[in-house]
Write a protein that holds these residues in place. Structure first.
Motif, PDB file in Angstrom:
ATOM      1  N   VAL A 229       0.743  -1.239   0.060  1.00 33.47           N
ATOM      2  CA  VAL A 229      -0.102  -0.096   0.019  1.00 33.47           C
ATOM      3  C   VAL A 229       0.928   1.358  -0.141  1.00 33.47           C
ATOM      4  O   VAL A 229       1.983   1.374   0.537  1.00 33.47           O
ATOM      5  N   SER A 230       0.537   2.085  -0.847  1.00 32.09           N
ATOM      6  CA  SER A 230       1.289   3.536  -1.051  1.00 32.09           C
ATOM      7  C   SER A 230       1.137   4.369   0.150  1.00 32.09           C
ATOM      8  O   SER A 230       0.141   4.140   1.040  1.00 32.09           O
ATOM      9  N   ASP A 231       2.084   5.097   0.305  1.00 32.30           N
ATOM     10  CA  ASP A 231       1.822   6.252   1.431  1.00 32.30           C
ATOM     11  C   ASP A 231       0.713   7.144   1.194  1.00 32.30           C
ATOM     12  O   ASP A 231       0.101   7.697   2.031  1.00 32.30           O
ATOM     13  N   SER A 232       0.303   7.462  -0.144  1.00 31.11           N
ATOM     14  CA  SER A 232      -0.374   8.225  -0.609  1.00 31.11           C
ATOM     15  C   SER A 232      -1.858   7.899  -0.260  1.00 31.11           C
ATOM     16  O   SER A 232      -3.053   8.405   0.269  1.00 31.11           O
ATOM     17  N   THR A 233      -2.053   6.398  -0.332  1.00 31.61           N
ATOM     18  CA  THR A 233      -3.280   5.701  -0.011  1.00 31.61           C
ATOM     19  C   THR A 233      -3.518   5.604   1.450  1.00 31.61           C
ATOM     20  O   THR A 233      -4.656   5.937   1.976  1.00 31.61           O
ATOM     21  N   LEU A 234      -2.450   5.732   2.147  1.00 30.18           N
ATOM     22  CA  LEU A 234      -2.427   5.601   3.767  1.00 30.18           C
ATOM     23  C   LEU A 234      -2.880   6.897   4.060  1.00 30.18           C
ATOM     24  O   LEU A 234      -3.775   7.115   5.099  1.00 30.18           O
ATOM     25  N   ASN A 235      -2.469   8.004   3.501  1.00 31.36           N
ATOM     26  CA  ASN A 235      -2.729   9.419   3.848  1.00 31.36           C
ATOM     27  C   ASN A 235      -4.142   9.705   3.711  1.00 31.36           C
ATOM     28  O   ASN A 235      -4.817  10.272   4.502  1.00 31.36           O
ATOM     29  N   LYS A 236      -4.662   9.184   2.611  1.00 31.82           N
ATOM     30  CA  LYS A 236      -6.286   9.247   2.326  1.00 31.82           C
ATOM     31  C   LYS A 236      -6.967   8.490   3.379  1.00 31.82           C
ATOM     32  O   LYS A 236      -7.787   9.190   3.748  1.00 31.82           O
ATOM     33  N   TRP A 237      -6.474   7.384   3.832  1.00 32.91           N
ATOM     34  CA  TRP A 237      -7.497   6.554   4.848  1.00 32.91           C
ATOM     35  C   TRP A 237      -7.384   7.337   6.148  1.00 32.91           C
ATOM     36  O   TRP A 237      -8.390   7.461   6.675  1.00 32.91           O
ATOM     37  N   LEU A 238      -6.083   7.887   6.585  1.00 35.09           N
ATOM     38  CA  LEU A 238      -6.108   8.312   7.574  1.00 35.09           C
ATOM     39  C   LEU A 238      -6.714   9.814   7.627  1.00 35.09           C
ATOM     40  O   LEU A 238      -7.046  10.248   8.844  1.00 35.09           O
ATOM     41  N   ARG A 239      -6.766  10.512   6.541  1.00 35.06           N
ATOM     42  CA  ARG A 239      -7.404  11.734   6.446  1.00 35.06           C
ATOM     43  C   ARG A 239      -8.863  11.433   6.847  1.00 35.06           C
ATOM     44  O   ARG A 239      -9.517  12.468   7.330  1.00 35.06           O
ATOM     45  N   GLU A 240      -9.495  10.567   6.456  1.00 28.52           N
ATOM     46  CA  GLU A 240     -10.860   9.919   6.600  1.00 28.52           C
ATOM     47  C   GLU A 240     -11.090   9.865   8.236  1.00 28.52           C
ATOM     48  O   GLU A 240     -12.272   9.987   8.676  1.00 28.52           O
ATOM     49  N   GLU A 241      -9.942   9.671   8.734  1.00 33.67           N
ATOM     50  CA  GLU A 241     -10.108   9.544  10.217  1.00 33.67           C
ATOM     51  C   GLU A 241      -9.390  10.906  11.161  1.00 33.67           C
ATOM     52  O   GLU A 241      -9.511  10.995  12.208  1.00 33.67           O
ATOM     53  N   PHE A 242      -9.435  12.005  10.158  1.00 33.20           N
ATOM     54  CA  PHE A 242      -8.940  13.054  10.865  1.00 33.20           C
ATOM     55  C   PHE A 242      -7.385  12.895  11.478  1.00 33.20           C
ATOM     56  O   PHE A 242      -7.380  13.503  12.312  1.00 33.20           O
TER      57      PHE A 242
END
Length: 467
Positions: free
Chosen positions: A105-118
């Motif tokens: 999993v890429s860091d950009s995908t992780l960033n997107k998922w975590l942004r959903e959790e604020f």
């Protein structure tokens, strides 16, 4: 009959084929409009006759790609980050996910998922964190405030030369400049250590690292030992202005003479130049290295369940090669300016602490609250007059020597109590003692060269200083 919704390109294709079939038009003209071959037009005519409008819907619509990560895996990755790795940057965490779960999993995908959790990365920019706080605040109050822009025309665009930190190119050769620094950080929970590191300016390769409880001469000596053992003698060290590297008398103008310290004397014997600066931006390579290590190394120490400084130093030997493989820059040529590697015995003797002492009335030398007596290599004690000046040398392996009248002797510790009683103990037969190695006086320990280097410091001729 259910309604079929086509996208713009699909609807365009459908209308052309429908008009072609209804009017029995020119297939070549339709092929030019759709930018395809006549064979494709024949295939689309068959699709239209068999399936109608529904045949022009793309068959992958509504289907998830084969590389899609399942919802369960996503929840596992996000919850694992929130529970255990909140202090880990996202690039590093993507590597951990691959190691622990086998999921790429890429860091950009992780960033997107975590942004959903604020949640944002601990290495996110200040503006990113500020924007998130403003968004959460506006989300609660459902009000937005207008931002005011400040005019920069009133501010001067010119920067003073002393305040400027211009970008400079890397050194051309490996070993030409080694940047060195120590980083104070909570490397394991509740414990603050100082990590001494050295990085090559040309290749960004970490050439040495050592944990210590404080920023000490021993820590920098251990890093220097790694450089000499693994690479050779570098051309220059670039460090901050610690008294480990240089000492200046207060309230006086700076002079161009070499400053006497133990580390500087060791560099003097090897021909290594020392350049210092109190500006962090001047040695940005090692400062950025400290930030990267503060982000990655505590996580790796926690994963390896390391709790002691000894285990942490042992772990560095396995961590650094992997770190260098990922972050160092390979040079196009193999040329470097590291000089020939000294032998282990030479390194042990060069990286030593030297202190001046005097023999007391009991023919002993006091050092570190213990008493020692000079002995020969065969263990025969040597006796000298009271107040005889000598030089005590503590080698890197903690072995103690002394030089008196251009001769080198071992120092044997005087114990507080006898090991055996001559009257009441059975004294075991003495074992044959091996002759201990005593270096020749051709070594840089020679007292006169040490005193000459010390006297060269102008600002030390009238005062003393801790070195």
């Amino acid at each position: 009959m259910r309604k079929v919704d086509l996208r713009m390109n699909e609807n365009y294709k459908y209308k052309i084929i429908k008009r072609l079939v209804d009017s029995n038009g020119n297939k070549k003209n339709a092929a030019l409009k759709l930018n395809c071959s006549i064979r494709t037009i024949n295939r689309l005519i068959i699709v239209y006759k068999n399936e109608g409008k529904l045949g022009f819907v793309h068959k992958n619509r509504g289907r998830k790609p084969a590389s899609t990560i399942s919802l369960n895996s996503k929840e596992l990755i996000v919850s694992n980050y929130l529970d255990n790795y909140m202090d880990t940057n996202l690039t590093h965490y993507s590597e951990i996910v691959m190691d622990d779960f086998g999921i790429s999993v890429s860091d950009s995908t992780l960033n997107k998922w975590l942004r959903e959790e604020f949640v944002v990365s601990p290495k996110a920019k200040r503006k990113t964190k500020s924007d998130l706080k403003k968004y959460l605040k506006n989300l609660e109050t459902k009000t937005s405030s207008k931002t005011k822009t400040k005019s920069l025309r009133e501010l001067s665009l010119a920067v003073d030369e002393l305040s400027a930190h211009p970008r400079r190119p890397r050194s051309k050769y490996a070993g030409e400049m080694i940047q060195m620094d120590a980083s104070s950080f909570e490397w394991i929970p509740g414990v603050v250590w100082h990590l001494h590191v050295a990085i090559d300016d040309a290749t960004s390769q970490v050439v040495g690292a050592w944990f210590d409880t404080q920023e000490t001469l021993n820590g920098y000596y251990q890093v220097f030992h790694q450089i000499l053992s693994d690479y050779g003698v570098p051309a220059m060290f670039y460090t901050d202005r610690r008294t480990v590297f240089e000492y200046k008398k207060k309230n006086t103008l700076l002079d161009d003479e070499d400053t006497f310290t133990q580390f500087a004397y060791a560099c003097h014997q090897l021909g290594v130049d020392i350049k210092t600066s109190s500006v962090p931006q001047a040695k940005g390579r090692v400062e950025r290295l400290n930030q990267t290590l503060q982000s990655r190394l505590p996580v790796e120490l926690r994963r390896s369940k390391i709790n002691s400084i000894e285990d942490a130093n042992a772990y560095l030997s396995a961590f650094l090669p992997k770190f260098n493989d990922k972050f160092s820059i390979p040079l196009n040529n193999t040329k470097n300016v590291f000089e020939k590697q000294p032998t282990k015995a030479q390194i042990n003797l060069i990286l030593a602490r030297l202190s001046t002492r005097k023999v007391d009335s009991a023919h002993c030398i006091k050092f570190n609250n213990n008493y020692y007596i000079p002995t020969s290599s065969t263990g025969i004690k040597q006796f000298f007059k009271n107040k005889t000046e000598c030089l005590v040398i503590e080698a890197l392996d903690q072995q103690l020597y002394t030089t008196i009248e251009d001769k080198v002797y071992l120092l044997s510790k005087i114990e507080d109590y006898e090991e055996f009683s001559k009257e009441f103990d059975i004294i075991p037969e003495p074992k044959e003692k091996k002759t201990k190695y005593i270096p020749q006086m051709s070594h840089p320990w020679k007292k006169q060269s040490f005193i000459a280097f010390q006297n060269k410091q102008k600002h030390r001729q009238d005062i003393g200083a801790n070195v």
